[in-house]
Design a protein around this motif. Structure first.
Motif, mmCIF file in Angstrom:
data_model
loop_
_atom_site.group_PDB
_atom_site.id
_atom_site.type_symbol
_atom_site.label_atom_id
_atom_site.label_comp_id
_atom_site.label_asym_id
_atom_site.label_seq_id
_atom_site.Cartn_x
_atom_site.Cartn_y
_atom_site.Cartn_z
ATOM 1 N N PHE A 153 0.676 -0.004 -10.325
ATOM 2 C CA PHE A 153 0.184 -1.380 -10.441
ATOM 3 C C PHE A 153 -1.301 -1.461 -10.109
ATOM 4 O O PHE A 153 -2.085 -2.051 -10.859
ATOM 5 C CB PHE A 153 0.982 -2.310 -9.520
ATOM 6 N N TRP A 154 -1.699 -0.876 -8.977
ATOM 7 C CA TRP A 154 -3.100 -0.958 -8.567
ATOM 8 C C TRP A 154 -4.013 -0.223 -9.548
ATOM 9 O O TRP A 154 -5.141 -0.650 -9.792
ATOM 10 C CB TRP A 154 -3.276 -0.433 -7.141
ATOM 11 N N GLU A 155 -3.552 0.860 -10.132
ATOM 12 C CA GLU A 155 -4.346 1.548 -11.155
ATOM 13 C C GLU A 155 -4.529 0.655 -12.381
ATOM 14 O O GLU A 155 -5.624 0.575 -12.947
ATOM 15 C CB GLU A 155 -3.689 2.873 -11.540
ATOM 16 N N PHE A 156 -3.464 -0.028 -12.791
ATOM 17 C CA PHE A 156 -3.562 -0.958 -13.907
ATOM 18 C C PHE A 156 -4.563 -2.073 -13.599
ATOM 19 O O PHE A 156 -5.401 -2.416 -14.434
ATOM 20 C CB PHE A 156 -2.189 -1.558 -14.228
ATOM 21 N N VAL A 157 -4.474 -2.639 -12.419
ATOM 22 C CA VAL A 157 -5.373 -3.718 -12.018
ATOM 23 C C VAL A 157 -6.822 -3.240 -12.053
ATOM 24 O O VAL A 157 -7.708 -3.913 -12.587
ATOM 25 C CB VAL A 157 -5.004 -4.248 -10.612
ATOM 26 N N TYR A 158 -7.063 -2.069 -11.506
ATOM 27 C CA TYR A 158 -8.417 -1.510 -11.477
ATOM 28 C C TYR A 158 -8.938 -1.277 -12.898
ATOM 29 O O TYR A 158 -10.052 -1.689 -13.238
ATOM 30 C CB TYR A 158 -8.423 -0.203 -10.690
ATOM 31 N N ASP A 159 -8.121 -0.648 -13.729
ATOM 32 C CA ASP A 159 -8.542 -0.346 -15.097
ATOM 33 C C ASP A 159 -8.732 -1.606 -15.941
ATOM 34 O O ASP A 159 -9.603 -1.655 -16.804
ATOM 35 C CB ASP A 159 -7.522 0.573 -15.787
ATOM 36 N N SER A 160 -7.924 -2.623 -15.692
ATOM 37 C CA SER A 160 -7.969 -3.859 -16.479
ATOM 38 C C SER A 160 -8.989 -4.864 -15.959
ATOM 39 O O SER A 160 -9.299 -5.829 -16.654
ATOM 40 C CB SER A 160 -6.598 -4.531 -16.483
ATOM 41 N N GLU A 161 -9.435 -4.674 -14.723
ATOM 42 C CA GLU A 161 -10.366 -5.611 -14.080
ATOM 43 C C GLU A 161 -9.805 -7.035 -14.079
ATOM 44 O O GLU A 161 -10.511 -8.006 -14.322
ATOM 45 C CB GLU A 161 -11.741 -5.564 -14.745
ATOM 46 N N HIS B 104 0.826 -1.212 0.000
ATOM 47 C CA HIS B 104 0.000 0.000 0.000
ATOM 48 C C HIS B 104 0.866 1.271 0.000
ATOM 49 O O HIS B 104 0.455 2.314 0.467
ATOM 50 C CB HIS B 104 -0.937 -0.008 1.207
ATOM 51 N N THR B 105 2.042 1.168 -0.563
ATOM 52 C CA THR B 105 2.952 2.315 -0.619
ATOM 53 C C THR B 105 2.815 3.019 -1.970
ATOM 54 O O THR B 105 2.331 2.424 -2.937
ATOM 55 C CB THR B 105 4.410 1.863 -0.417
ATOM 56 N N PRO B 106 3.242 4.264 -2.068
ATOM 57 C CA PRO B 106 3.108 5.005 -3.335
ATOM 58 C C PRO B 106 3.746 4.302 -4.537
ATOM 59 O O PRO B 106 3.262 4.449 -5.658
ATOM 60 C CB PRO B 106 3.802 6.339 -3.038
ATOM 61 N N GLU B 107 4.801 3.513 -4.318
ATOM 62 C CA GLU B 107 5.438 2.799 -5.433
ATOM 63 C C GLU B 107 4.492 1.813 -6.107
ATOM 64 O O GLU B 107 4.699 1.440 -7.261
ATOM 65 C CB GLU B 107 6.688 2.031 -4.953
ATOM 66 N N THR B 108 3.476 1.379 -5.397
ATOM 67 C CA THR B 108 2.558 0.366 -5.929
ATOM 68 C C THR B 108 1.362 0.966 -6.666
ATOM 69 O O THR B 108 0.600 0.231 -7.286
ATOM 70 C CB THR B 108 2.019 -0.534 -4.801
ATOM 71 N N TYR B 109 1.196 2.258 -6.616
ATOM 72 C CA TYR B 109 -0.023 2.875 -7.166
ATOM 73 C C TYR B 109 -0.209 2.603 -8.653
ATOM 74 O O TYR B 109 -1.330 2.351 -9.112
ATOM 75 C CB TYR B 109 -0.043 4.372 -6.899
#
Length: 142
Positions: free
Chosen positions: A118-126, A111-116
């Motif tokens: 990745f998490w944006e990609f995951v969210y956008d890609s479902e 949950h650190t800024p370096e991971t954002y």
């Protein structure tokens, strides 16, 4: 000393699964990035690339039942996103897998800024993400 054949015979494992009515097997390797980085001195990006290429090759003949998941470290930012895209688009993987945390002494969590990125990609890609549960031998964070 080597493992007994029934431990390494993929055809036997898959037949047992089919006979039991199992229709899908998720395939990934947890904790590899930490071990390769800290023991072998490889970067997590190098390890993920080599691992995912190998998983794609080994699982190809069994894609009717084996669903490989790309393995990466979210902290690698845009490099993790590129690896995720490669796993999904080029290799045809069904999802992504990450560890709960990384490192053996100085734990790094997801949950650190370096991971954002990745998490944006995951969210956008479902895309589904499997989060490998932690191992007590690697820090006892449970």
């Amino acid at each position: 000393m080597s493992a007994p054949e029934d431990f390494t015979n993929i055809e036997l494992h898959l037949q047992v699964c089919r006979d039991a009515g199992i229709t899908h097997i998720m395939l990934h390797q947890g904790m590899l990035l930490t071990v390769a980085n800290e023991v072998l001195g490889m970067t997590t990006v190098e390890t993920a690339e080599r691992h995912n290429e190998t998983m794609a090759r080994l699982s190809e003949p069994y894609r009717d039942i084996v669903y490989p998941y790309g393995y990466l470290k979210p902290h690698d930012g845009k490099a993790a996103v590129r690896q995720a895209e490669r796993c999904l688009d080029e290799y045809g993987f069904k999802g992504l897998a990450i560890d709960t945390s990384y490192g053996t002494t100085d734990r790094v969590f997801n949950h650190t800024p370096e991971t954002y990125a990745f998490w944006e990609f995951v969210y956008d890609s479902e895309v589904p993400v499997y989060i490998q549960p932690s191992m007590l031998a690697y820090g006892g964070e449970l």
